[in-house]
Design a protein around this motif. Sequence first.
Motif, mmCIF file in Angstrom:
data_model
loop_
_atom_site.group_PDB
_atom_site.id
_atom_site.type_symbol
_atom_site.label_atom_id
_atom_site.label_comp_id
_atom_site.label_asym_id
_atom_site.label_seq_id
_atom_site.Cartn_x
_atom_site.Cartn_y
_atom_site.Cartn_z
ATOM 1 N N THR A 32 0.853 -1.187 0.000
ATOM 2 C CA THR A 32 0.000 0.000 0.000
ATOM 3 C C THR A 32 0.896 1.246 0.000
ATOM 4 O OG1 THR A 32 -0.051 0.150 2.407
ATOM 5 C CG2 THR A 32 -1.768 -1.198 1.355
ATOM 6 N N PRO A 33 0.334 2.391 -0.402
ATOM 7 C CA PRO A 33 1.126 3.625 -0.340
ATOM 8 C C PRO A 33 1.652 3.914 1.067
ATOM 9 C CG PRO A 33 -0.820 3.977 -1.683
ATOM 10 C CD PRO A 33 -0.964 2.607 -1.059
ATOM 11 N N GLU A 34 0.829 3.625 2.073
ATOM 12 C CA GLU A 34 1.261 3.862 3.453
ATOM 13 C C GLU A 34 2.442 2.963 3.815
ATOM 14 O OE1 GLU A 34 -1.962 3.052 2.640
ATOM 15 O OE2 GLU A 34 -2.796 5.072 2.747
ATOM 16 N N MET A 35 2.362 1.701 3.390
ATOM 17 C CA MET A 35 3.444 0.766 3.679
ATOM 18 C C MET A 35 4.726 1.186 2.956
ATOM 19 S SD MET A 35 3.622 -3.336 3.009
ATOM 20 C CE MET A 35 2.325 -3.658 4.177
ATOM 21 N N MET A 36 4.578 1.626 1.709
ATOM 22 C CA MET A 36 5.753 2.069 0.951
ATOM 23 C C MET A 36 6.406 3.270 1.619
ATOM 24 S SD MET A 36 4.831 1.475 -3.066
ATOM 25 C CE MET A 36 3.404 2.526 -3.081
ATOM 26 N N GLU A 37 5.587 4.183 2.097
ATOM 27 C CA GLU A 37 6.114 5.367 2.774
ATOM 28 C C GLU A 37 6.886 4.959 4.026
ATOM 29 O OE1 GLU A 37 4.236 9.174 5.064
ATOM 30 O OE2 GLU A 37 3.288 8.587 3.174
ATOM 31 N N CYS A 38 6.338 4.031 4.775
ATOM 32 C CA CYS A 38 6.984 3.553 5.994
ATOM 33 C C CYS A 38 8.303 2.846 5.667
ATOM 34 C CB CYS A 38 6.028 2.616 6.731
ATOM 35 S SG CYS A 38 6.645 2.064 8.327
ATOM 36 N N ILE A 39 8.286 2.000 4.662
ATOM 37 C CA ILE A 39 9.498 1.275 4.258
ATOM 38 C C ILE A 39 10.573 2.242 3.799
ATOM 39 C CG2 ILE A 39 10.418 -0.256 2.459
ATOM 40 C CD1 ILE A 39 7.744 -1.855 2.755
ATOM 41 N N MET A 40 10.194 3.201 2.974
ATOM 42 C CA MET A 40 11.178 4.159 2.478
ATOM 43 C C MET A 40 11.735 5.009 3.620
ATOM 44 S SD MET A 40 11.434 3.211 -0.580
ATOM 45 C CE MET A 40 12.543 4.441 -1.228
ATOM 46 N N HIS A 42 12.207 3.983 6.683
ATOM 47 C CA HIS A 42 13.201 3.147 7.364
ATOM 48 C C HIS A 42 14.484 3.042 6.551
ATOM 49 C CE1 HIS A 42 10.892 1.962 10.830
ATOM 50 N NE2 HIS A 42 9.867 1.618 10.064
ATOM 51 N N LEU A 43 14.354 2.994 5.228
ATOM 52 C CA LEU A 43 15.553 2.995 4.387
ATOM 53 C C LEU A 43 16.317 4.293 4.548
ATOM 54 C CD1 LEU A 43 14.297 1.361 1.078
ATOM 55 C CD2 LEU A 43 16.114 0.516 2.560
ATOM 56 N N ASP A 44 15.591 5.406 4.506
ATOM 57 C CA ASP A 44 16.241 6.711 4.643
ATOM 58 C C ASP A 44 16.928 6.864 5.995
ATOM 59 O OD1 ASP A 44 15.430 7.436 2.125
ATOM 60 O OD2 ASP A 44 13.706 8.619 2.805
ATOM 61 N N GLU A 45 16.336 6.276 7.016
ATOM 62 C CA GLU A 45 16.899 6.370 8.364
ATOM 63 C C GLU A 45 17.959 5.306 8.622
ATOM 64 O OE1 GLU A 45 13.463 6.115 10.868
ATOM 65 O OE2 GLU A 45 12.581 7.925 9.997
ATOM 66 N N ASP A 46 18.180 4.454 7.626
ATOM 67 C CA ASP A 46 19.153 3.367 7.742
ATOM 68 C C ASP A 46 18.773 2.419 8.880
ATOM 69 O OD1 ASP A 46 21.345 2.069 6.652
ATOM 70 O OD2 ASP A 46 22.769 3.028 8.010
ATOM 71 N N ASP A 47 17.479 2.229 9.086
ATOM 72 C CA ASP A 47 16.953 1.348 10.130
ATOM 73 C C ASP A 47 16.630 -0.010 9.505
ATOM 74 O OD1 ASP A 47 15.783 0.156 12.295
ATOM 75 O OD2 ASP A 47 14.158 1.615 12.515
ATOM 76 N N MET A 48 17.684 -0.755 9.202
ATOM 77 C CA MET A 48 17.532 -2.012 8.481
ATOM 78 C C MET A 48 16.820 -3.085 9.311
ATOM 79 S SD MET A 48 18.617 -1.234 5.605
ATOM 80 C CE MET A 48 18.454 0.527 5.798
ATOM 81 N N LYS A 53 12.077 -6.416 9.307
ATOM 82 C CA LYS A 53 10.936 -6.919 10.072
ATOM 83 C C LYS A 53 9.626 -6.645 9.325
ATOM 84 C CE LYS A 53 8.793 -5.969 14.507
ATOM 85 N NZ LYS A 53 8.966 -5.285 15.781
ATOM 86 N N LEU A 54 9.470 -5.432 8.812
ATOM 87 C CA LEU A 54 8.271 -5.070 8.056
ATOM 88 C C LEU A 54 8.132 -5.907 6.787
ATOM 89 C CD1 LEU A 54 8.310 -1.170 8.249
ATOM 90 C CD2 LEU A 54 6.615 -2.704 9.259
ATOM 91 N N LEU A 55 9.237 -6.060 6.068
ATOM 92 C CA LEU A 55 9.197 -6.843 4.836
ATOM 93 C C LEU A 55 8.870 -8.311 5.109
ATOM 94 C CD1 LEU A 55 12.226 -5.284 2.924
ATOM 95 C CD2 LEU A 55 9.785 -4.894 2.495
ATOM 96 N N GLU A 56 9.431 -8.868 6.169
ATOM 97 C CA GLU A 56 9.130 -10.255 6.533
ATOM 98 C C GLU A 56 7.674 -10.423 6.941
ATOM 99 O OE1 GLU A 56 10.744 -13.168 6.396
ATOM 100 O OE2 GLU A 56 12.430 -12.186 5.380
ATOM 101 N N GLN A 57 7.137 -9.453 7.665
ATOM 102 C CA GLN A 57 5.731 -9.515 8.066
ATOM 103 C C GLN A 57 4.823 -9.466 6.844
ATOM 104 O OE1 GLN A 57 5.387 -6.211 10.795
ATOM 105 N NE2 GLN A 57 5.939 -7.454 12.571
ATOM 106 N N TYR A 58 5.150 -8.604 5.898
ATOM 107 C CA TYR A 58 4.331 -8.496 4.696
ATOM 108 C C TYR A 58 4.433 -9.777 3.867
ATOM 109 C CZ TYR A 58 2.214 -6.768 0.442
ATOM 110 O OH TYR A 58 1.401 -6.614 -0.645
ATOM 111 N N ARG A 59 5.636 -10.328 3.768
ATOM 112 C CA ARG A 59 5.829 -11.584 3.043
ATOM 113 C C ARG A 59 5.000 -12.686 3.678
ATOM 114 N NH1 ARG A 59 8.298 -16.320 2.922
ATOM 115 N NH2 ARG A 59 9.290 -17.027 0.994
ATOM 116 N N SER A 60 5.021 -12.743 4.990
ATOM 117 C CA SER A 60 4.246 -13.743 5.714
ATOM 118 C C SER A 60 2.752 -13.586 5.440
ATOM 119 C CB SER A 60 4.543 -13.633 7.210
ATOM 120 O OG SER A 60 3.804 -14.572 7.925
#
Length: 88
Positions: A32-40, A42-48, A53-60
């Motif tokens: 979703t746009p909200e999820m993409m914003e959150c993921i980006m 975390h990328l910008d903040e270098d919070d890998m 964790k978010l990507l694994e939850q979504y994959r699950s």
Amino acid sequence: MKRKGAEMKLEKLVNYGSREAVIQNLKDAGCTPEMMECIMAHLDEDDMGELLKLLEQYRSCLLGTVHEREKQIDCLDYLVYQIKRNKE
């Protein structure tokens, strides 16, 4: 707002070559746009850690949907089998 440092980290992290390619990948994955914003963010903040964790939850979640659909297909297959068996 793009930060050059974040852009460079992002490119090194995923080897896509651009922020836009990562966003397109997330869209293609059904985020979703909200999820993409959150993921980006975390990328910008270098919070890998949180990002993974978010990507694994979504994959699950996606995998759970696949399993639900497989069960539904099994139910239909069984119904077709029963109908064909009774027809003969």
